[in-house]
Design a protein around this motif. Sequence first.
Motif, PDB file in Angstrom:
ATOM      1  N   ILE A  30       0.847  -1.203   0.000  1.00 59.39           N
ATOM      2  CA  ILE A  30       0.000   0.000   0.000  1.00 59.39           C
ATOM      3  C   ILE A  30       0.884   1.256   0.000  1.00 59.39           C
ATOM      4  N   ARG A  31       1.904   1.260   0.825  1.00 61.34           N
ATOM      5  CA  ARG A  31       2.846   2.393   0.861  1.00 61.34           C
ATOM      6  C   ARG A  31       3.473   2.629  -0.504  1.00 61.34           C
ATOM      7  N   ASP A  32       3.945   1.556  -1.153  1.00 58.02           N
ATOM      8  CA  ASP A  32       4.577   1.704  -2.471  1.00 58.02           C
ATOM      9  C   ASP A  32       3.639   2.390  -3.454  1.00 58.02           C
ATOM     10  N   LEU A  33       2.365   1.988  -3.429  1.00 60.28           N
ATOM     11  CA  LEU A  33       1.385   2.573  -4.344  1.00 60.28           C
ATOM     12  C   LEU A  33       1.012   3.991  -3.936  1.00 60.28           C
ATOM     13  N   MET A  34       0.950   4.242  -2.640  1.00 56.16           N
ATOM     14  CA  MET A  34       0.465   5.542  -2.152  1.00 56.16           C
ATOM     15  C   MET A  34       1.536   6.621  -2.195  1.00 56.16           C
ATOM     16  N   ILE A  90      -6.835   3.995  -0.887  1.00 57.14           N
ATOM     17  CA  ILE A  90      -6.298   5.332  -0.602  1.00 57.14           C
ATOM     18  C   ILE A  90      -6.800   5.815   0.756  1.00 57.14           C
ATOM     19  N   ASP A  91      -7.962   5.323   1.179  1.00 61.95           N
ATOM     20  CA  ASP A  91      -8.497   5.727   2.481  1.00 61.95           C
ATOM     21  C   ASP A  91      -7.715   5.133   3.654  1.00 61.95           C
ATOM     22  N   LEU A  92      -6.709   4.332   3.356  1.00 63.53           N
ATOM     23  CA  LEU A  92      -5.799   3.903   4.426  1.00 63.53           C
ATOM     24  C   LEU A  92      -4.723   4.956   4.714  1.00 63.53           C
ATOM     25  N   ALA A  93      -4.740   6.074   3.970  1.00 62.15           N
ATOM     26  CA  ALA A  93      -3.721   7.109   4.194  1.00 62.15           C
ATOM     27  C   ALA A  93      -3.650   7.579   5.655  1.00 62.15           C
ATOM     28  N   THR A 121       1.778  18.947  11.553  1.00 59.30           N
ATOM     29  CA  THR A 121       1.304  20.323  11.682  1.00 59.30           C
ATOM     30  C   THR A 121       0.188  20.636  10.683  1.00 59.30           C
ATOM     31  N   ASP A 122       0.092  19.845   9.621  1.00 60.96           N
ATOM     32  CA  ASP A 122      -0.948  20.095   8.609  1.00 60.96           C
ATOM     33  C   ASP A 122      -1.513  18.762   8.136  1.00 60.96           C
ATOM     34  N   ARG A 123      -2.007  18.026   9.111  1.00 66.69           N
ATOM     35  CA  ARG A 123      -2.513  16.680   8.849  1.00 66.69           C
ATOM     36  C   ARG A 123      -3.554  16.670   7.732  1.00 66.69           C
ATOM     37  N   ALA A 124      -4.556  17.547   7.854  1.00 63.97           N
ATOM     38  CA  ALA A 124      -5.655  17.547   6.868  1.00 63.97           C
ATOM     39  C   ALA A 124      -5.128  17.910   5.484  1.00 63.97           C
ATOM     40  N   GLY A 125      -4.241  18.902   5.416  1.00 62.98           N
ATOM     41  CA  GLY A 125      -3.684  19.310   4.130  1.00 62.98           C
ATOM     42  C   GLY A 125      -2.851  18.206   3.503  1.00 62.98           C
ATOM     43  N   PHE A 126      -2.056  17.544   4.325  1.00 62.77           N
ATOM     44  CA  PHE A 126      -1.235  16.448   3.828  1.00 62.77           C
ATOM     45  C   PHE A 126      -2.114  15.343   3.246  1.00 62.77           C
ATOM     46  N   LEU A 127      -3.148  14.968   3.994  1.00 61.22           N
ATOM     47  CA  LEU A 127      -4.025  13.883   3.531  1.00 61.22           C
ATOM     48  C   LEU A 127      -4.793  14.291   2.270  1.00 61.22           C
ATOM     49  N   VAL A 131      -4.806  12.312  -1.465  1.00 57.03           N
ATOM     50  CA  VAL A 131      -6.009  11.918  -2.203  1.00 57.03           C
ATOM     51  C   VAL A 131      -6.046  12.611  -3.558  1.00 57.03           C
ATOM     52  N   ALA A 132      -5.675  13.894  -3.599  1.00 55.10           N
ATOM     53  CA  ALA A 132      -5.692  14.631  -4.873  1.00 55.10           C
ATOM     54  C   ALA A 132      -4.711  14.002  -5.868  1.00 55.10           C
ATOM     55  N   ARG A 133      -3.547  13.592  -5.385  1.00 48.59           N
ATOM     56  CA  ARG A 133      -2.559  12.956  -6.272  1.00 48.59           C
ATOM     57  C   ARG A 133      -3.122  11.642  -6.821  1.00 48.59           C
ATOM     58  N   TRP A 134      -3.792  10.909  -5.932  1.00 46.00           N
ATOM     59  CA  TRP A 134      -4.411   9.642  -6.350  1.00 46.00           C
ATOM     60  C   TRP A 134      -5.496   9.899  -7.397  1.00 46.00           C
TER      61      TRP A 134
END
Lengths: 138, 138
Positions: A30-34, A90-93, A121-127, A131-134
């Motif tokens: 999952i990490r490799d793909l994400m 992707i929801d395993l992020a 510090t920016d958990r929501a932004g990171f996640l 998802v946007a990249r996916w």
Amino acid sequence: MRTRHDAPRSGCPIHQALNVFGDPWTLLVIRDLMFKGRDTFSAMLGGEEHIATNILTDRLRRLEAAGLVVRAPDPSDARRHRYRLTRAGIDLAPVLLEIVCWSDTYLETDAPPEVVDRMRTDRAGFLAEVVARWEAGA
Amino acid sequence: MRTRHDAPRSGCPIHQALNVFGDPWTLLVIRDLMFKGRDTFSAMLGGEEHIATNILTDRLRRLEAAGLVVRAPDPSDARRHRYRLTRAGIDLAPVLLEIVCWSDTYLETDAPPEVVDRMRTDRAGFLAEVVARWEAGA
């Protein structure tokens, strides 16, 4: 969604989830793909942990059966397949993010400090970016 | 912190963490201590998944070695031990929370809806309560 092992022993959500990814390798696929952009069998096989061919074959098959990964012919080479996370994958992020943060605190890792800082510090932004990249890769 | 298996194959924080809890049972022992109030060997053995004696013995030993769990004689019965999460152990609460939320979305579980709702709508408050309960049990 089908889980990968025998019938679960309880309805506990943690137990159910560990029936899908409770082993040392599945979350690395999952990490490799994400995060690593490794979407072919050979790219995953070349990862830093040197996963064995038979284990990778098995985990990809289980992930497909569980509905976390889909496989499609590579447009540029029909003999190859490309793998892609489903929405469930992707929801395993957030799970991976929390594992990285915990691991960075308590274990010795080579996680880039600026990435871990961003996760904290920016958990929501990171996640949202993950998802946007996916979505962009669809 | 020592990890439970052989030397890790990479410094990836996810791989390192899975060296500690990447199996179907370890996080269930953490769950028992964190959420179920099962702090003795026999209480964990009586859990809904019917963990085998030898697996439970092994996982508790590894969790102690990894610094996630401490064992102390039971004040009310010195022949028994009570187990307790360390700070590193209780800090896995966000990982378990995210696993529960994902599992509730994609798998069939018996997670109480009101608890999962609380995890989703008041994540910080839920986690603060888990830690406060742990601190109160010190």
